[in-house]
Design an enzyme around this catalytic site. Structure first.
Site, mmCIF file in Angstrom:
data_model
loop_
_atom_site.group_PDB
_atom_site.id
_atom_site.type_symbol
_atom_site.label_atom_id
_atom_site.label_comp_id
_atom_site.label_asym_id
_atom_site.label_seq_id
_atom_site.Cartn_x
_atom_site.Cartn_y
_atom_site.Cartn_z
ATOM 1 N N ASP A 23 39.952 98.712 -4.008
ATOM 2 C CA ASP A 23 39.270 99.401 -2.906
ATOM 3 C C ASP A 23 38.816 98.405 -1.849
ATOM 4 O O ASP A 23 38.916 98.667 -0.654
ATOM 5 C CB ASP A 23 38.063 100.196 -3.426
ATOM 6 N N LYS A 43 34.471 103.418 -6.976
ATOM 7 C CA LYS A 43 33.409 102.442 -7.244
ATOM 8 C C LYS A 43 32.374 103.001 -8.224
ATOM 9 O O LYS A 43 31.835 102.266 -9.057
ATOM 10 C CB LYS A 43 32.749 102.025 -5.921
ATOM 11 N N HIS A 62 25.233 108.314 -4.915
ATOM 12 C CA HIS A 62 25.828 107.567 -3.812
ATOM 13 C C HIS A 62 25.532 108.295 -2.505
ATOM 14 O O HIS A 62 25.645 109.511 -2.427
ATOM 15 C CB HIS A 62 27.349 107.457 -3.990
ATOM 16 N N ARG A 96 42.310 99.347 5.853
ATOM 17 C CA ARG A 96 42.043 100.604 6.574
ATOM 18 C C ARG A 96 41.221 100.335 7.825
ATOM 19 O O ARG A 96 41.449 100.919 8.880
ATOM 20 C CB ARG A 96 41.297 101.587 5.656
ATOM 21 N N SER A 127 37.835 106.145 -2.324
ATOM 22 C CA SER A 127 37.160 104.859 -2.201
ATOM 23 C C SER A 127 35.760 104.922 -2.830
ATOM 24 O O SER A 127 35.381 104.078 -3.655
ATOM 25 C CB SER A 127 37.075 104.496 -0.711
HETATM 26 N N1 URA Z 1 32.282 104.338 2.193
HETATM 27 C C1 URA Z 1 33.143 103.847 1.272
HETATM 28 O O1 URA Z 1 32.733 103.257 0.282
HETATM 29 N N2 URA Z 1 34.464 104.025 1.464
HETATM 30 C C2 URA Z 1 34.965 104.669 2.526
HETATM 31 O O2 URA Z 1 36.169 104.813 2.635
HETATM 32 C C3 URA Z 1 34.060 105.166 3.490
HETATM 33 C C4 URA Z 1 32.717 104.989 3.291
#
Ligand code: URA
Length: 438
Positions: free
Chosen positions: A161, A187, A82, A168, A183
């Site tokens: 999320d 994922k 990621h 957020r 977050s």
């Molecule tokens: N990328 C994400 O997936 N979540 C966040 O909170 C910030 C960047």
């Protein structure tokens, strides 16, 4: 349990239990908690923080809030990567086939672009016919056949999320390290990763502007992953200038293909080899990243990684002819050079603004509904440390909206700081964070 009490508990700096965190996430996902209470809790988290245990609990609560991808039909360890996002970051286009060519299944769920950073899915969608959505059966079957699939992330994975991120975004609670960490990690866990390699970008084109924050985010994610039983490594990598030279979807695909042919920009190649080396180390293909780099370089040099990219494009219905014939990708009708107005050396580049100029030319979206011009974007001709001559091009702009060129030229020119002093070139790998050390 009452949400009121949990808000107060966090506001006064106390640690929430696992059951309390599950209560918040379950009830928010089911629409039984109102936005205003969850927003108040998020703000309390921003002021009081989350402990490592709370961060891990929040990650798992969000990961399990929807579908969990089951990759058990695939042999061997599942490693995911990621990136926290940057400008010109076409790493996945190179890295995914490279690692798959090394025998490690790459089941990649990627995002679309929003704001100044691009998304892998939009880059792939610039290849005519490329299907960015596969159902779960197709996804697994393709992985069984060719060891690689790259698709758009669906809302069924970690829906908590998705909902929390939108809240957020509207309540100034995005830039909090435990919230960002949970977050991202939720994922990856929902997408079936057993091991995770993170690319935490640092610099003026990244979420994390300074090395201290980037190191804390990297450490928090590695500790969270480790706590929930995933091998996790984070590289902190430079984003004080775009990665490679190309910014914009089809332009980045051309650069990624060149990299798979061994003719890519040095920073992009180095980053892909380093991230890939850690991925195949965690997968057990090699015993350390040094061996990994050597192994992956061979797969670039002997054409195996390029062959895997071709297999990916073909399997997902795309025009594999673009590999030998990049002119088959969308082409911009209008181009403009941006000449330097001073001589000297490039000392700095405002990277986020470069991303915004590419977006203005049509390469990205300001809102989720915007349509992308796949041909639009820019190619830099100079990067930090390079010598510049007055009147010689710093960049070429590409667009199908010619009325945008004058302002785009003016803006792009202002992103460059040129001075008499030569500065060193930017280092791409800044730190490696593993569970035990830096
Ligand atoms: N990328 C994400 O997936 N979540 C966040 O909170 C910030 C960047």
């Amino acid at each position: 349990m009452r949400m009121y009490d949990l808000i107060k508990k966090k506001r006064t700096g106390q640690e929430l239990t696992t059951a309390e965190i599950n209560y918040i996430i379950d009830n928010y996902t089911n629409d039984t908690l109102p936005d205003y209470q969850v927003a108040a809790w998020l703000m309390a988290v921003c002021f009081q923080g989350l402990s490592p245990r709370e961060t891990a609990d929040l990650t798992m609560a969000m990961a399990t809030s929807g579908e969990m991808l089951d990759l058990s039909a695939l042999p061997g360890p599942k490693v995911d990567k990621h990136s926290t996002g940057g400008v010109g970051d076409k790493t996945t286009l190179v890295l995914a086939p490279l690692v798959a060519a090394a025998g490690v299944p790459v089941a990649k769920m990627s995002g679309r672009s929003l704001g100044h950073t691009g998304g892998t899915i939009d880059k792939l969608a610039s290849i005519s016919g490329f299907k960015v959505s596969l159902n779960q059966d197709e996804f697994i079957r393709q992985l069984q056949n060719i060891n690689i699939a790259v698709v758009a992330q669906t809302g069924e994975l970690a829906p908590a999320d998705k909902k929390l991120y939108a809240l957020r975004d509207a309540t100034a609670t995005v830039d909090n390290i435990p919230l960002i960490s949970s977050s991202i990690m939720s994922k990856k866990i929902a997408a079936g990763a057993e091991s995770i390699v993170l690319d935490v970008k640092v610099g003026n084109g990244a979420f994390m502007r300074n090395i201290e924050d980037a190191l804390i985010l990297a450490r928090t994610m590695v500790d969270t992953g480790t706590k929930i039983g995933r091998h996790t490594v984070a590289l902190v990598t430079g984003m004080n200038q775009p990665l490679g030279f190309a910014v914009g979807n089809a332009l980045e695909v051309v650069e990624a293909i060149a990299t798979l042919k061994g003719q890519g920009p040095p920073d992009l190649q180095a980053l892909c080899l380093e991230l890939g080396a850690w991925m195949i180390t965690l997968a057990g293909v090699v015993s350390n990243p040094e061996q990994g780099r050597i192994h992956l370089k061979t797969l670039l040099d002997n054409g195996e990684a390029l062959k895997k990219f071709k297999a990916l494009v073909t399997a997902q219905g795309g025009d594999a002819g673009v590999i030998d014939n990049p002119q088959r990708l969308p082409q911009a009708k209008f181009k403009a050079l941006v000449p330097a107005t001073a001589k000297g050396y490039v000392q700095a580049i405002l990277t986020d603004e470069v991303g915004l100029v590419a977006m203005y030319l049509g390469a990205g979206r300001a809102t989720k509904e915007d349509r992308i011009d796949y041909a639009a974007g820019l190619i830099l001709h100079k990067k930090i440390g390079d010598q510049v001559t007055n009147g010689k091009p710093l960049a070429t702009l590409y667009t199908n909206s010619p009325e945008k060129l004058p302002l785009a030229k003016e803006r792009l020119l202002k992103t460059f700081t040129i001075g008499n002093q030569q500065v060193p070139t930017e280092k791409i790998i800044r730190a490696v964070i593993t569970k035990d050390d830096i």
